[in-house]
Enzyme design. Structure first.
Site, PDB file in Angstrom:
ATOM      1  N   SER A 153      44.112  33.087  27.764  1.00 51.71           N
ATOM      2  CA  SER A 153      43.970  33.731  29.220  1.00 51.71           C
ATOM      3  C   SER A 153      42.057  33.075  29.706  1.00 51.71           C
ATOM      4  O   SER A 153      42.427  32.169  29.852  1.00 51.71           O
ATOM      5  CB  SER A 153      43.686  35.481  29.053  1.00 51.71           C
ATOM      6  OG  SER A 153      43.715  35.817  30.422  1.00 51.71           O
ATOM      7  N   HIS A 154      41.804  33.623  29.707  1.00 53.04           N
ATOM      8  CA  HIS A 154      40.273  33.372  30.269  1.00 53.04           C
ATOM      9  C   HIS A 154      38.991  32.994  29.549  1.00 53.04           C
ATOM     10  O   HIS A 154      38.805  32.105  30.303  1.00 53.04           O
ATOM     11  CB  HIS A 154      39.480  34.622  31.169  1.00 53.04           C
ATOM     12  CG  HIS A 154      39.421  35.488  30.296  1.00 53.04           C
ATOM     13  ND1 HIS A 154      40.103  36.781  30.231  1.00 53.04           N
ATOM     14  CD2 HIS A 154      38.529  36.564  29.687  1.00 53.04           C
ATOM     15  CE1 HIS A 154      39.955  37.565  29.237  1.00 53.04           C
ATOM     16  NE2 HIS A 154      38.606  37.242  29.279  1.00 53.04           N
ATOM     17  N   ASP A 177      42.972  33.084  36.509  1.00 53.51           N
ATOM     18  CA  ASP A 177      42.399  32.553  35.440  1.00 53.51           C
ATOM     19  C   ASP A 177      42.567  31.587  34.711  1.00 53.51           C
ATOM     20  O   ASP A 177      44.196  30.988  34.926  1.00 53.51           O
ATOM     21  CB  ASP A 177      42.302  34.067  34.251  1.00 53.51           C
ATOM     22  CG  ASP A 177      43.500  35.130  34.684  1.00 53.51           C
ATOM     23  OD1 ASP A 177      44.171  34.588  34.667  1.00 53.51           O
ATOM     24  OD2 ASP A 177      43.528  34.952  32.712  1.00 53.51           O
ATOM     25  N   ASP A 186      45.543  31.500  32.149  1.00 54.19           N
ATOM     26  CA  ASP A 186      46.818  31.826  31.985  1.00 54.19           C
ATOM     27  C   ASP A 186      47.416  31.993  33.464  1.00 54.19           C
ATOM     28  O   ASP A 186      48.629  32.358  34.009  1.00 54.19           O
ATOM     29  CB  ASP A 186      46.930  32.557  31.313  1.00 54.19           C
ATOM     30  CG  ASP A 186      47.079  33.646  30.809  1.00 54.19           C
ATOM     31  OD1 ASP A 186      45.213  33.528  31.866  1.00 54.19           O
ATOM     32  OD2 ASP A 186      47.349  34.306  30.488  1.00 54.19           O
ATOM     33  N   ASP A 245      46.895  35.072  35.663  1.00 53.40           N
ATOM     34  CA  ASP A 245      48.065  36.321  35.855  1.00 53.40           C
ATOM     35  C   ASP A 245      46.513  37.222  36.257  1.00 53.40           C
ATOM     36  O   ASP A 245      46.896  38.559  36.685  1.00 53.40           O
ATOM     37  CB  ASP A 245      48.675  36.774  34.626  1.00 53.40           C
ATOM     38  CG  ASP A 245      47.207  37.290  33.112  1.00 53.40           C
ATOM     39  OD1 ASP A 245      45.285  36.016  33.646  1.00 53.40           O
ATOM     40  OD2 ASP A 245      47.322  37.553  32.236  1.00 53.40           O
ATOM     41  N   ARG A 246      44.678  36.367  36.459  1.00 52.33           N
ATOM     42  CA  ARG A 246      44.039  37.445  36.550  1.00 52.33           C
ATOM     43  C   ARG A 246      44.241  36.771  38.463  1.00 52.33           C
ATOM     44  O   ARG A 246      44.152  35.774  38.519  1.00 52.33           O
ATOM     45  CB  ARG A 246      42.393  37.598  36.308  1.00 52.33           C
ATOM     46  CG  ARG A 246      42.624  38.184  35.315  1.00 52.33           C
ATOM     47  CD  ARG A 246      41.561  38.003  33.888  1.00 52.33           C
ATOM     48  NE  ARG A 246      41.684  38.257  32.585  1.00 52.33           N
ATOM     49  CZ  ARG A 246      40.861  39.199  31.975  1.00 52.33           C
ATOM     50  NH1 ARG A 246      39.354  38.943  33.247  1.00 52.33           N
ATOM     51  NH2 ARG A 246      40.848  39.963  31.005  1.00 52.33           N
ATOM     52  N   LYS A 286      50.979  41.109  34.877  1.00 47.52           N
ATOM     53  CA  LYS A 286      50.268  41.332  35.864  1.00 47.52           C
ATOM     54  C   LYS A 286      49.845  39.443  36.181  1.00 47.52           C
ATOM     55  O   LYS A 286      50.282  38.291  35.699  1.00 47.52           O
ATOM     56  CB  LYS A 286      48.564  40.966  35.698  1.00 47.52           C
ATOM     57  CG  LYS A 286      48.541  40.542  34.278  1.00 47.52           C
ATOM     58  CD  LYS A 286      46.412  40.847  34.805  1.00 47.52           C
ATOM     59  CE  LYS A 286      45.837  40.203  33.318  1.00 47.52           C
ATOM     60  NZ  LYS A 286      45.750  40.842  32.218  1.00 47.52           N
TER      61      LYS A 286
END
Ligand code: VG1
Ligand code: CO
Length: 544
Positions: free
Chosen positions: A114-115, A278, A280, A282-283, A377
């Site tokens: 992710s982030h 982010d 990946d 999703d944010r 998300k």
């Protein structure tokens, strides 16, 4: 084609956290069979997938392609009938969820941390998503962990590397391996939900925005959808080329890390709208000219304005938020007379509620918002949702937010993160607090008093499964809250998160600066938990 049974030895550190298994990249590279063990343990926890479809995609970080090739070999050897892979091994997290659902896959692997920063000295991660497109529920992640503790072999096969650069299909043994366009299925889904014509008109009228891809996965998605499809001027998407090390940055869309975007949106001539996603995809972070929208408020505003979007024109079945997310969306749910669920942190808890048709929208304070269109998300979806609202209401972001506060009241909200603290001491701090919970009720703080305190546990309303130890909650009689929990996504030491919230109905008090509006609660949080004593810190590393 020969299937090999390869002997291996187990590791004891492969328990999936809030969002899959995240470790330093070198752990994956240097511990023999580290990835193979986790993937085989996942297959060993699942049943009846022979002949079915597996999806593989990642955020493009260092190690993504090599890991993809490894997983293909294990999937073939374990008997999957078809493997779908995003071109170059890429799929944003929401796109992977979309692809799993659209092609009725059995499940999928998402290669991402992710982030968290990427590169050989940074982080790598892997997460298994089930057939509904969502993160595996705790029942499965615990089973995976149990299998990683006793694994003694994995299945693989000898085959040429897949040509990840080319869309198309090949066969390995009995398995069909298909490289797909990672953007098109997702872009089509967005088109089905939002009023693309209205958004096109908005850009045509001269409306300007800036989207920061942060050199991670959403760049190509945002270019294709915002610029090519919706007609935003070329250059609207900045930092749009994904890099294996994310350009050396920290692709976390917040005011600290999305530096370039923040300098533009708070600069002398900002565009009307700003957003970032982010690593990946999703944010999401939402900004107006010189204006920051708190993720908790964003969720509430999307809920309140949902019927302006074609995909939600018939209204919402219900909403959900993670426990530490502010109760702003609760106010909207009350007004709409729809149910509002409170779940533990992490997206895996929303899936059952969506599958059962109990909720349509959900979100977390950590820049995560989503709906039942997928089971993750979805950063770009949230941006398009805002664009659709802006096109329909023809008001500024700031006006939309302040009118929202006027109608529903304002939930002042902040999160203080203490990163890289000693894990043992941080756990001691939480234990200490937990042991004193029963002494807290009725204690006065200024004009408020504590009405209850607990260690949050959740019983899934759909399958009855229980999750405990999800965060220490201290609730006040006026709706104010302080929450303490330890992060489950870090790869070094511990991160203490303190979440602080106060509801203010009085409009004349809505323009107070957030940290100031919450200062008494912040001071109380420090003293009640003895943060300095246990962490050695008097101030947080990141304030959101
Ligand atoms: C954090 C966030 C949580 C989010 C998770 C995964 O978890 O707080 O809300 O679901 O990251 O997001 P934690 O355990 O560190 O607080 V992502 O975009 O990193 O997959
Ligand atoms: Co993410």
């Amino acid at each position: 084609m020969d299937i090999n049974t390869v002997a291996t030895t187990p590791y004891d550190d492969q328990r999936p956290g809030t969002s899959g298994l995240r470790k330093k990249t070198r752990v994956f590279l240097e511990k023999p069979n580290y990835l193979e063990n986790f993937v085989q343990a996942t297959f060993d926890s699942l049943e009846d997938f022979q002949g079915k479809t597996l999806v593989i995609g990642g955020d493009g970080r260092y190690g993504n392609k090599e890991a993809t090739q490894t997983i293909v070999r294990l999937a073939v050897a374990n008997g999957f009938g078809r493997v779908l892979i995003g071109k170059y091994g890429l799929l944003s997290t929401p796109a992977a969820s979309c692809v799993i659902r659209k092609y009725n896959a059995f499940g999928g692997f998402i290669l991402s941390a992710s982030h968290n920063p990427a590169g050989i000295d940074e982080d790598f991660g892997i997460k298994y998503n089930a057939g509904n497109g969502g993160p595996a529920p705790e029942k499965i992640t615990e089973a995976i962990y149990e299998h990683t503790l006793k694994i003694d072999r994995y299945l693989s096969c000898e085959s040429e590397d897949i040509h990840l650069e080319k869309v198309g299909s090949t066969k390995i043994g009995d398995t069909e391996v298909v490289v797909i366009n990672p953007i098109s299925d997702y872009a089509q889904l967005m088109q089905e939900i939002f009023d693309f014509d209205a958004i096109r008109e908005l850009f045509k009228s001269g409306f300007r925005m800036c989207f920061d891809g942060m050199h991670a996965i959403t760049g190509p998605y945002a270019k294709a959808i915002l610029e090519t499809e919706l007609g935003a001027p070329s250059g609207t998407v900045i930092n749009h080329i994904p890099r294996p090390d994310f350009g050396g940055g920290h692709p976390d869309p917040n005011l600290t890390y999305a530096k370039k975007l923040v300098s533009i949106m708070f600069g002398p001539t900002p565009p009307e709208f700003g957003a970032a996603s982010d690593g990946d995809g999703d944010r999401n972070m939402i900004l107006g000219s010189n204006f920051f929208v708190t993720p908790s408020d964003s969720l509430a505003i999307l809920a309140a304005n949902a019927t302006l979007v074609p995909g939600y024109k018939d209204g919402l079945a219900g909403v959900a938020r993670s426990m530490p997310t502010s109760a702003a969306v609760d106010q909207v749910a009350k007004a709409l007379n729809i149910p509002c669920f409170e779940t533990p942190t992490g997206w895996k808890f929303f899936g059952n509620l969506m599958d059962a048709g109990k909720i349509t929208l959900c979100g977390e304070e950590s820049f995560g918002t989503g709906s039942d269109h997928v089971r993750e998300k979805d950063g770009l979806w949230a941006v398009l949702f805002w664009l659709n609202i802006l096109a329909a209401r023809k008001q500024s972001v700031e006006t939309i937010v302040s009118e929202h506060w006027k109608t529903y009241g304002r939930n002042f909200y902040t999160r203080h993160d203490f990163e890289g603290v000693d894990k043992g001491r941080a756990e001691e701090m939480i234990d200490n607090l937990r042991n004193r919970l029963h002494t807290l009720p009725d204690r006065a703080v200024g004009t408020m008093h504590i009405s209850f305190s607990d260690d949050f546990s959740y019983t899934d309303p759909v399958d009855g499964s229980k999750s405990s130890g999800q965060g220490i909650r201290i609730q006040f009689n006026d709706g104010s809250r302080i929450i303490f929990r330890l992060s489950g996504t870090g790869t070094e030491g511990a991160t203490l998160r303190v979440y602080i919230e106060r509801f203010e109905a009085d409009q004349s008090k809505h323009n107070v600066e957030t940290q100031e509006a919450l200062s008494d609660l912040i001071a109380f949080a420090h003293s009640i938990a003895d943060i300095q004593k246990f962490t050695g810190r008097s101030k947080p590393t990141v304030i959101t």
